[in-house]
Write an enzyme that holds these catalytic residues in place. Structure first.
Site, mmCIF file in Angstrom:
data_model
loop_
_atom_site.group_PDB
_atom_site.id
_atom_site.type_symbol
_atom_site.label_atom_id
_atom_site.label_comp_id
_atom_site.label_asym_id
_atom_site.label_seq_id
_atom_site.Cartn_x
_atom_site.Cartn_y
_atom_site.Cartn_z
ATOM 1 N N ALA A 45 0.838 -1.202 0.000
ATOM 2 C CA ALA A 45 0.000 0.000 0.000
ATOM 3 C C ALA A 45 0.869 1.248 0.000
ATOM 4 C CB ALA A 45 -0.911 0.014 1.226
ATOM 5 N N GLU A 61 3.858 0.844 -6.168
ATOM 6 C CA GLU A 61 4.057 0.375 -4.796
ATOM 7 C C GLU A 61 4.411 -1.105 -4.754
ATOM 8 O OE1 GLU A 61 4.351 1.948 -1.952
ATOM 9 O OE2 GLU A 61 3.799 3.944 -2.636
ATOM 10 N N GLU A 65 7.758 -1.771 -2.733
ATOM 11 C CA GLU A 65 7.654 -2.415 -1.428
ATOM 12 C C GLU A 65 7.973 -3.897 -1.462
ATOM 13 O OE1 GLU A 65 4.019 -1.642 0.685
ATOM 14 O OE2 GLU A 65 4.480 0.486 0.898
ATOM 15 N N SER A 82 -12.473 3.550 7.553
ATOM 16 C CA SER A 82 -13.030 3.853 8.875
ATOM 17 C C SER A 82 -13.644 5.245 8.818
ATOM 18 C CB SER A 82 -11.938 3.785 9.941
ATOM 19 O OG SER A 82 -12.497 4.080 11.207
ATOM 20 N N GLY A 84 -15.890 6.785 10.326
ATOM 21 C CA GLY A 84 -16.173 7.493 11.569
ATOM 22 C C GLY A 84 -14.948 8.113 12.212
ATOM 23 N N GLU A 88 -9.276 9.158 5.279
ATOM 24 C CA GLU A 88 -8.495 8.415 4.293
ATOM 25 C C GLU A 88 -9.435 7.671 3.344
ATOM 26 O OE1 GLU A 88 -4.782 5.359 4.284
ATOM 27 O OE2 GLU A 88 -6.462 4.826 5.588
ATOM 28 N N GLU A 111 11.654 7.041 2.343
ATOM 29 C CA GLU A 111 10.311 7.087 2.932
ATOM 30 C C GLU A 111 10.263 6.383 4.278
ATOM 31 O OE1 GLU A 111 7.489 5.639 0.038
ATOM 32 O OE2 GLU A 111 8.081 7.141 -1.438
ATOM 33 N N GLU A 113 10.739 3.339 5.149
ATOM 34 C CA GLU A 113 10.012 2.079 5.145
ATOM 35 C C GLU A 113 10.943 0.958 5.583
ATOM 36 O OE1 GLU A 113 6.678 2.654 1.712
ATOM 37 O OE2 GLU A 113 8.708 2.244 1.021
#
Length: 158
Positions: A45, A61, A65, A82, A84, A88, A111, A113
């Site tokens: 991601a 990606e 990755e 999500s 609530g 994103e 980055e 990572e």
């Protein structure tokens, strides 16, 4: 420059070997929230760069990755993981790939990572879902989609 709040997620899937690739990385937000296991197993991601499509970001990606070349993407869904708690917006794909041909990966040093990857069978992935091993909602969503479309993807190779 990335557009904050828009990300592409891709679960690499090899229909010949019936395997998926997951990446594991430390997630500060889950650590701060008190998670005892802040190292999360996830699909590949990343944020979508300015001027980039969600599909382009997914291909990029996967290479950065995991060192995986995706032959084509299957769109799973797009939405707020999500609504609530976060603005994103994610685009989720399953990426058909040859997982015997991995070149590089591990993330981009600039980055910050720190990734490791694991290739596992589809059955092991689904057992992990059933055992509540995985806590990343895009991973769970992609795995459940794959469980419904796996036979079609495998049949396309025959």
């Amino acid at each position: 420059m990335a557009l904050v709040g828009r990300a592409s997620v891709v679960l690499p899937y090899d229909p010949v070997r019936d395997q998926v690739l997951l990446v594991e990385q430390f997630r500060a937000a889950t650590f701060i929230a008190g998670e005892k296991r802040p190292w999360m197993w996830e699909p590949v991601a990343g944020l979508i760069d300015l001027g980039e499509t969600p599909e382009q970001a997914a291909y990029r990606e996967a290479a950065e990755e995991a060192g995986v070349t995706i032959s084509h993407l299957e769109k799973v869904t797009q939405g707020y993981p999500s609504s609530g708690a976060s603005g994103e917006f994610v685009y989720i794909f399953v990426g058909v790939a040859d997982l015997s041909d991995i070149r590089g990966g591990g993330g981009v040093a600039g980055e910050n990572e720190d990734l490791r990857s694991e290739i596992l069978s589809f059955d092991a992935l689904m057992q992990g879902i059933d055992d509540h091993r995985y806590q990343d909602m895009p991973l769970i969503t992609a795995a459940l989609w794959l469980s419904r479309h796996r036979e079609r993807l495998r049949a396309e190779l025959r």
